[in-house]
Design a protein around this motif. Structure first.
Motif, PDB file in Angstrom:
ATOM      1  N   GLY A   1       0.912  -1.348  -0.044  1.00 58.77           N
ATOM      2  CA  GLY A   1      -0.117   0.029  -0.047  1.00 58.77           C
ATOM      3  C   GLY A   1       0.701   1.204   0.050  1.00 58.77           C
ATOM      4  O   GLY A   1       1.756   1.127   0.199  1.00 58.77           O
ATOM      5  N   GLY A   2       0.395   2.261  -0.262  1.00 58.41           N
ATOM      6  CA  GLY A   2       1.100   3.602  -0.416  1.00 58.41           C
ATOM      7  C   GLY A   2       0.230   4.621  -0.847  1.00 58.41           C
ATOM      8  O   GLY A   2      -1.112   4.566  -1.366  1.00 58.41           O
ATOM      9  N   ASN A   3       0.775   5.888  -1.409  1.00 59.22           N
ATOM     10  CA  ASN A   3       0.042   6.994  -2.111  1.00 59.22           C
ATOM     11  C   ASN A   3      -0.533   6.823  -3.496  1.00 59.22           C
ATOM     12  O   ASN A   3      -1.218   7.203  -3.937  1.00 59.22           O
ATOM     13  N   HIS A   4       0.033   5.457  -3.972  1.00 61.64           N
ATOM     14  CA  HIS A   4      -0.416   5.092  -5.362  1.00 61.64           C
ATOM     15  C   HIS A   4      -1.802   4.673  -5.191  1.00 61.64           C
ATOM     16  O   HIS A   4      -2.683   4.990  -6.295  1.00 61.64           O
ATOM     17  N   ASP A   5      -2.281   4.160  -4.180  1.00 61.68           N
ATOM     18  CA  ASP A   5      -3.757   3.663  -4.140  1.00 61.68           C
ATOM     19  C   ASP A   5      -4.714   4.764  -3.968  1.00 61.68           C
ATOM     20  O   ASP A   5      -5.612   4.701  -4.713  1.00 61.68           O
TER      21      ASP A   5
END
Length: 498
Positions: free
Chosen positions: A28-32
């Motif tokens: 998970g991360g900001n790309h989600d």
């Protein structure tokens, strides 16, 4: 056959779950958040409409690419949501297939197969790219991102995205046939002619029509400044224009006739110049001056250069013979046609196009003007060279005009020896719907309602009520018969393009 289909279906399902597992295992991360927002931005085509709006600010092929992209996107969306989602019902991915922080909420309720977002995204990108490849390449990453986001957020299976993308590409290719690539407009060509050099305007007699739309009290002063040795006459509303043009052309020492005014004024001056074998200098001015534009004289500096250097060319001239009144004793008028003539709805089309042109540019303004004009107009009955027709417009251009598929705008050659004759017919069943569809899809030139040909003479009879005839912007009512003919290279005109 049925077992083969079931086997293929199971293979696709296994592949979908395999790919979704790998997406689920991504950290998970900001790309989600990015893919969730990107996916939402494409809801109802909002992202593509916004991009198209930005492209529409640039006239020409960029604006045309935006229109084609939206047309392809609309078709892809309609086919995907209206047909295939009904024919191919499928359950979307479940929450257990993806991490909860990545799963889209609320989950769409329509069939998962195929992906409407992917279809619209690919249709818009490919549609734009078919017209402007560079812009299409720039839009492609956004389209690919939207397509992938539907898997990343759990809205679709990968095969849904793949099938939707194929539908989008197909919609772009199909609509390309509706909106075909226009053939290139020929380069400007001039046939050089001999004409006297007029330094400072010496030997030049100029008629200025005060009724010209852009006339001001400074107009004649500006002409005297650039042509200090010219004989300049300003024709006021109370004066007879034709008489004043003739008198000016007969001024002793006149080597060339100049004219400042609109298309009608230029036509009257051309008639006087031809009668006296004088070259004509058309100055940019008046309400509409299409001949000055086509002659390559867009400003006074170009006119001064052409006249001073004796740069001139040859132009064909159209002669229009119109009969009015009773058949036994008709009133006959003969008019000069340098540009265009029309019967029917064309004057309304031109008026609308000129109003829309500053905001939309010429090509798109022509499309919108045609659509509005034909949606509200009614056809008339004419007999063209012995053949009866119900027509929306009968149009005659002195020379080939371009583009061929919409309202004529440009004329690169002034001595091609032909009349550009076009009829938009109402003879066919569902004629109005056919015409509006042809205008919308850019297939006017290939539609059954359009008849295009070239001729050296054309005769048109009013079959019923008299016609309203327009020649170079000048209207003539109550016409029962009109005959057009072209006289090759009858006029010598000054042109810096010679």
């Amino acid at each position: 056959m049925q077992s083969t289909w079931r086997g293929s279906h199971r293979w696709i399902s296994r592949m979908d779950r395999y790919l979704v597992r790998h997406v689920s295992n991504l950290p998970g991360g900001n790309h989600d958040d990015f893919f969730r927002r990107l996916s939402a931005s494409a809801n109802n085509g909002k992202l593509w409409i916004a991009i198209a709006a930005g492209m529409a600010a640039f006239p020409g092929k960029t604006r045309r690419a935006a229109v084609h992209g939206l047309l392809a996107q609309a078709v892809a969306s309609a086919v995907t949501n209206g047909i295939f989602k009904t024919l191919l019902p499928r359950t979307r991915p479940l929450p257990e297939h993806l991490p909860v922080f990545r799963f889209v909420h609320p989950q769409p309720t329509s069939s998962s197969m195929p992906s409407g977002h992917s279809a619209s995204a690919v249709a818009f990108a490919v549609g734009v790219g078919l017209v402007r490849p560079a812009i299409g390449a720039a839009v492609a990453p956004a389209a690919a991102g939207v397509a992938y986001s539907r898997v990343h957020t759990g809205a679709h299976w990968p095969s849904d995205v793949l099938f939707g993308s194929a539908l989008g590409a197909g919609a772009a290719l199909v609509t390309r046939h509706w909106w075909p690539v226009r053939p290139p407009i020929p380069k400007t060509q001039r046939t050089a002619a001999s004409a006297p050099e007029l330094p400072g305007g010496k030997g030049l007699s100029i008629v200025v029509n005060a009724l010209g739309g852009s006339f001001t009290d400074e107009t004649a002063d500006a002409l005297r400044e650039v042509f200090p040795d010219a004989h300049i006459v300003t024709v006021r509303p109370e004066d007879g224009l034709v008489e004043q043009i003739s008198a000016t052309a007969d001024t002793p020492g006149t080597k060339a006739l100049g004219v400042w005014g609109g298309d009608g004024t230029v036509g009257a001056a051309a008639a006087a110049a031809i009668e006296r074998s004088l070259p004509l200098l058309v100055l940019p001015g008046g309400t509409l001056n299409h001949f000055a534009r086509d002659a390559g004289i867009g400003n006074l500096q170009q006119a001064v250069a052409a006249a001073s250097n004796g740069e001139a060319a040859l132009a064909d001239v159209g002669f229009v013979t119109a009969e009015r009144g009773l058949a036994g004793a008709p009133e006959v008028s003969e008019l000069i046609m340098l540009n265009t003539s029309s019967i029917g709805l064309y004057p309304n089309l031109v008026r609308r196009r000129e109003q829309l042109q500053p905001a939309l540019g010429k090509p798109l303004a022509g499309v919108v003007a045609m659509f509005r004009t034909f949606a509200a107009g009614t056809p008339i009955t004419l007999n063209v060279d012995g053949i009866p027709h119900r027509v929306w417009i009968a149009y005659v251009g002195r020379g080939r005009y371009y583009p061929r598929d919409h309202a004529p705008l440009l004329r690169p050659v002034l001595d091609d020896g032909v009349l550009d004759f076009r009829i938009f017919s109402a003879d066919e069943s569902f004629a109005r719907l056919r015409l509006l569809w042809a205008v919308l899809t850019g297939t006017v030139a290939s539609s059954r309602i359009t008849h295009l040909r070239e001729a050296t003479d054309v005769t048109i009879h009013a079959d019923g009520a008299p016609m309203a005839l327009a020649v170079d912007g000048e209207a003539l009512a109550g016409v029962r018969k009109v005959h057009y003919r072209v006289v090759p290279r009858a006029l010598v005109y000054y042109s810096p393009q010679a």
